[in-house]
Design an enzyme around this catalytic site. Structure first.
Site, PDB file in Angstrom:
ATOM      1  CG  ASP A  61      -1.715   1.088   1.386  1.00 33.69           C
ATOM      2  OD1 ASP A  61      -1.600   2.269   0.585  1.00 33.69           O
ATOM      3  OD2 ASP A  61      -2.813   1.115   2.201  1.00 33.69           O
TER       4      ASP A  61
ATOM      5  CD  GLU B 271      -1.096   0.926   9.616  1.00 36.62           C
ATOM      6  OE1 GLU B 271      -1.839   0.941  10.318  1.00 36.62           O
ATOM      7  OE2 GLU B 271      -0.880   0.199   8.812  1.00 36.62           O
TER       8      GLU B 271
ATOM      9  CD  GLU C 218      -6.728  -5.076  13.279  1.00 35.41           C
ATOM     10  OE1 GLU C 218      -6.686  -5.830  12.755  1.00 35.41           O
ATOM     11  OE2 GLU C 218      -6.043  -3.787  13.008  1.00 35.41           O
TER      12      GLU C 218
ATOM     13  CG  HIS D  41      -4.228  -1.847   3.678  1.00 38.94           C
ATOM     14  ND1 HIS D  41      -3.388  -0.578   3.984  1.00 38.94           N
ATOM     15  CD2 HIS D  41      -4.498  -2.283   4.984  1.00 38.94           C
ATOM     16  CE1 HIS D  41      -3.285  -0.517   5.600  1.00 38.94           C
ATOM     17  NE2 HIS D  41      -3.803  -1.352   5.946  1.00 38.94           N
TER      18      HIS D  41
END
Length: 596
Positions: free
Chosen positions: A264, A365, A374, A524
């Site tokens: 990405d 990230e 998440e 992504h």
């Protein structure tokens, strides 16, 4: 970062062959996420675990029990096609067998007698028995078999196919002659297998999550009857608490996850540009903490930018490859790899920081689908609050913003009216049911967007609090000037699209940003899509009358799995009347979740 099960549901467990040498550039913290080592069910000593044999593969461990003890676990499992019961049932059987062996260990049974005892015990086993809940908790800590239920299902499936092939061979010899029927059934079975494999990892995650108990693990090397009995009594009173971290961290051991992120270029180049172009004001001579380092790419960028010390943290076994990559690129004297959960490392002082030493920059990230899927940001914030240098320290990136916009996709629905000159319209109801079940992750093209992109929440990552990550805010969506009516004056909205922007915008530095919106090059992360029911209740705006869609947008962590995200939109359409009062046309509530 994004959850593996959403990216690729066909992944198999991965383990590293790297030797854990004694190099000082890696510190290991045991969080129960080591490489898979399989233990036999029959030939495992709960009193002396170190004397028990280990096996490199699941198949070898199962074969050992079969050949030496006459016990074949696969024979006692439900059909591999029984998706409703296979995963939970297999977990129950494995733990039930291990508990049986543990209780019989002091009786010095010979090998075949132990195997026969297991077979006899399982003859009376009932699927979905009320007592099954007692066996959701692992008897053997870090039991690799429980982490590979999908592999067990595949072995079971192969056994079933071999058995069916043998049965078919017998029928052929008897002159049955139904060869074409047998081939047709085989093709059908193979098609079913493809479908089942695509669901395996998602289902495995749900089952693995149910293994943990909030009140701690039973000791594997304790053989006291009193302790066993006390544990059994306690289990009846205690409720399970899902362990959603085990699957989350192990999912990042798969190479394809990291390849997807590195490929990405929007994401990776933004980090590279932001770090290297701000070498002097932010990184040269500074101490940097990289949380969720993966392959170590961000740590290497920081080292190239002149950081004097970089601590790369990850709780998956990809840390072994990160260490090798860092050494291969000549930065092993700058970057130290540490394995563990950042919260645990802070609590146990497991980071290579002296007392009172802080970090100048935290790079990570942490972003997931719709930004917060998440729920990694709270872990990064915990490090920020505990370790970042006051005033001068910074998160990098330091700003995130969430947006929503309305989309229209008639082609998705009308496609079924003419498929290669065939009318397949009955598929519409099935499609609608699937689209409206949960939020989806897909690339939405800009030409399908009919409203303006509306900012709903902005976070200053240096100061925001955990409670601010769950929010409910008002919004108002107006039609874009280029939104053409689909019928007379009406513009239909089939979906709400959620995206985010990220800013590296520390004062006195070069600002670098990237967007995951529909108007930008796809990443992504794609976009998170909340579909309205395109058949029964979609918002529709009159362009001529200047109608808008407004309401409240809520995003919060899921109560059962804090890594999942629940989104609720309370909406209405309408316009302002001549006297300034609101004239409502339609309203409704849209609830969707992002589920791993």
């Amino acid at each position: 970062m994004t959850m593996a099960s959403l990216r690729n549901t066909n992944q198999e467990p991965w383990s590293s062959d790297d030797d854990d040498d004694d190099d000082d550039d890696e510190v290991e913290i045991d969080d129960g996420d080591d490489d898979f080592i399989f233990r036999s069910i029959c030939n495992y000593s709960h009193c002396n675990p170190s004397t028990s044999p280990t096996f490199d593969t699941l198949a070898l461990a199962l074969q050992h029990d079969k050949s030496h003890y006459g016990f074949d676990l696969l024979n006692h499992l439900v059909s591999s096609k029984d998706e409703d019961d296979f995963f939970e049932g297999t977990i129950v059987l494995i733990n039930k067998c291990r508990q049986f062996v543990k209780e019989k260990e002091g009786e010095n049974m010979d090998t075949m007698a132990l195997g026969q005892g297991l077979n006899d015990m399982l003859k009376n086993h009932k699927v979905n028995d009320d007592n099954d809940v007692a066996y959701y908790k692992p008897v053997l800590e870090d039991d690799a078999m429980l982490m590979c239920i999908d592999e067990i299902q595949e072995l079971k499936r192969k056994n079933e196919m071999d058995s069916q092939a043998q049965d078919g061979s017998t029928l052929d010899k008897a002159g049955d002659g139904n060869t074409s029927k047998s081939e047709s059934e085989t093709i059908k079975r193979l098609q079913e297998q493809v479908s089942l494999l695509e669901e395996n990892m998602a289902r495995a995650k749900s089952c693995i999550a149910s293994l943990a108990n909030a009140d701690g693990n039973m000791s594997d090397d304790s053989c006291s009857d009193e302790e066993d009995n006390a544990s059994k009594k306690t289990k009846k009173k205690k409720k399970k608490s899902p362990d959603n971290d085990t699957y989350y961290f192990s999912s990042y051991s798969n190479t394809s996850i990291h390849e997807t992120m590195l490929r990405d270029t929007i994401r990776t180049s933004a980090y590279e540009n932001a770090i290297l172009s701000n070498s002097e004001p932010l990184f040269r001579g500074k101490t940097v903490l990289d949380i969720g380092c993966g392959t170590g790419v961000l740590s290497l960028f920081c080292a190239k930018a002149g950081a004097k010390k970089v601590i790369a943290v990850d709780n998956s076994d990809i840390i072994h490859q990160a260490k090798q990559i860092i050494k291969l690129n000549g930065f092993e004297d700058v970057v130290t790899c540490v394995r563990g959960k950042i919260e645990t490392l802070i609590e146990t002082k497991g980071l290579p920081l002296s007392d009172g030493e802080t970090v100048d920059v935290i790079v990570s990230e942490w972003m997931g689908y719709a930004l917060f899927f998440e729920t990694m940001l709270p872990s990064v914030m915990a490090a920020r609050d505990a370790l970042m240098t006051p005033v001068s320290g910074t998160m990098f990136p330091n700003v995130s913003t969430i947006f929503i916009e309305g989309g229209r996709d008639f082609e998705r629905l009308n496609y079924w009216d003419d498929v290669h000159s065939l009318n397949m319209s009955p598929m519409k109801d099935r499609m609608v049911m699937e689209l409206t079940n949960d939020a989806s992750v897909e690339v939405v093209e800009d030409e399908k967007i009919v409203t303006q992109r509306e900012k709903v929440m902005k976070h200053d990552l240096n100061t925001c609090k955990d409670k601010e990550l769950d929010f409910e805010v008002p919004f108002e969506l107006r039609l874009r000037d280029d939104a053409s009516p689909d019928d007379d004056d009406i513009v239909t909205i089939h979906q709400l699209v959620v995206s985010f922007d990220i800013d590296f915008a520390v004062s006195g530095t070069k600002v670098v940003s990237f967007s995951t919106g529909c108007q930008s090059t796809p990443t992504h992360w794609k976009q998170a899509v909340m579909w309205f029911d395109p058949v029964h209740n979609c918002p529709a705006l009159s362009k001529g009358r200047g109608e808008v869609m407004k309401g409240t947008f809520q995003m919060k962590r899921n109560a059962q799995n804090h890594r999942d995200i629940d989104m609720t939109v309370r909406w209405e359409t309408g316009r302002s009347g001549e006297d300034g009062t609101w004239v409502r046309a339609m309203d409704g509530v849209l609830k969707r979740s992002l589920i791993a």
